[in-house]
Design a protein around this motif. Structure first.
Motif, short mmCIF file in Angstrom:
data_model
loop_
_atom_site.label_atom_id
_atom_site.label_comp_id
_atom_site.label_asym_id
_atom_site.label_seq_id
_atom_site.Cartn_x
_atom_site.Cartn_y
_atom_site.Cartn_z
N THR A 268 -7.69 -5.96 1.67
CA THR A 268 -8.03 -4.57 1.35
C THR A 268 -9.44 -4.47 0.80
O THR A 268 -10.22 -3.58 1.18
CB THR A 268 -7.03 -3.99 0.32
OG1 THR A 268 -5.70 -4.17 0.80
CG2 THR A 268 -7.28 -2.51 0.09
N ASN A 286 -3.06 2.97 7.52
CA ASN A 286 -3.86 2.84 8.74
C ASN A 286 -3.50 1.61 9.54
O ASN A 286 -3.86 1.50 10.72
CB ASN A 286 -5.36 2.81 8.39
CG ASN A 286 -5.86 4.15 7.91
OD1 ASN A 286 -5.30 5.19 8.24
ND2 ASN A 286 -6.91 4.13 7.09
N LYS A 287 -2.82 0.66 8.90
CA LYS A 287 -2.43 -0.56 9.61
C LYS A 287 -1.14 -0.39 10.39
O LYS A 287 -0.78 -1.23 11.21
CB LYS A 287 -2.26 -1.71 8.59
CG LYS A 287 -3.58 -2.21 8.02
CD LYS A 287 -3.35 -3.26 6.94
CE LYS A 287 -2.76 -4.54 7.49
NZ LYS A 287 -3.70 -5.27 8.34
#
Length: 288
Positions: A268, A286-287
């Protein structure tokens, strides 16, 4: 009898707030920050042009600095000051046990008492004067700091006599906080995929067995609001979790979850440099 004079080095977000509370409590404070003192100093503090002035004019110096290497450098400079008045150094920073042990040994050799005293509660706690002070060191030295510790926080815990013990407590605390952020982010993302409202999920969790620091504070105040302003950086959280990982590895204690959480915070931080640590929710989203 001359009253104790205090110094404060490091006036970042938390440091400036803590220094301000010391001033409000009526303690005489001389402060210094290498990045600029006058614009960061709280009302009521004396401003020093350099570290030498602080060491020559104060009995006890508080530190609030980024990491162990900076604390090591600064304490080395304090110890080397000719005509030094300072006899006690209190470190509010998070450095890790090994760094605290080494710093304590070096200061002891210079005749300076070292109190390892990392704090917990974040920027909001520093501003409110409600942070927790976790301290390790000689009992008499810590007793003499009662007024100062009461000024900056509502809770003080003396966890042991040796520098490094307070750091161990701080690291395990931050690991749990970091894990709560990851787990809660994944849980909320799962709920959202089933059409659940974030605020509703938070309300349910906070009166149920899933309640934790993320559901009680970060999600309602920083993530549901869209502000992402918890006041602690992803870089610092990654630093702390990986310090914990290193210490767990040395101790030989269980590390299955530690490895996963540490790797995720490194990832991150790499993807979102300079971000607030609450941004991990968006990163994980978003992953998906």
């Amino acid at each position: 009898m001359t009253a104790t004079a205090y110094g404060f080095i490091g006036l970042g977000n938390m440091g400036a707030s803590m220094c301000g509370h010391l001033c409000t409590a009526g303690l005489p404070i001389t402060c210094y920050d290498v990045a600029g003192t006058a614009e960061r100093a709280p009302d009521g503090a004396e401003i020093a042009d350099d570290l030498t002035i602080v060491a020559r004019s104060t009995d006890t110096i508080f530190l609030s600095l980024p990491d162990g290497s900076v604390v090591s450098d600064v304490t080395g400079e304090i110890a080397a000051v000719e005509g030094r008045r300072t006899t006690t150094v209190v470190d509010f920073s998070t450095t890790g046990p090994e760094a605290a042990e080494a710093i304590g040994a070096n200061l002891d050799a210079a005749g300076i008492v070292f109190v390892d005293a990392p704090v917990s509660g974040g920027r909001s706690g520093a501003v409110a004067g409600t942070i927790t002070v976790i301290c390790a060191g000689p009992e008499d030295a810590i007793g003499a700091l009662t007024a100062a510790f009461n000024a900056v926080g509502g809770n003080t815990f003396h966890v042991g006599p040796r520098p490094g013990q307070a750091q161990a407590m701080k690291l395990l605390n931050n690991f749990l906080s970091a894990t709560a952020m990851v787990a809660t982010s994944e849980a909320i993302l799962f709920g959202a995929s089933h059409g659940l409202d974030m605020r509703t999920m938070i309300d349910v969790l906070n009166v149920s067995s899933g309640r934790n620091t993320a559901t009680g504070d970060k999600f309602p105040n920083c993530i549901a609001t869209g502000t992402f302003d918890a006041g602690f950086t992803t870089t610092l959280m990654s630093k702390d979790v990986n310090l914990f990982r290193d210490q767990v590895s040395q101790a030989g204690t269980a590390n299955k979850l530690t490895e996963v959480v540490a790797a995720l915070w490194r990832e991150t931080d790499s993807a979102l440099p300079g971000s607030d640590f609450s941004e991990i929710y968006r990163f994980l989203g978003n992953k998906v």
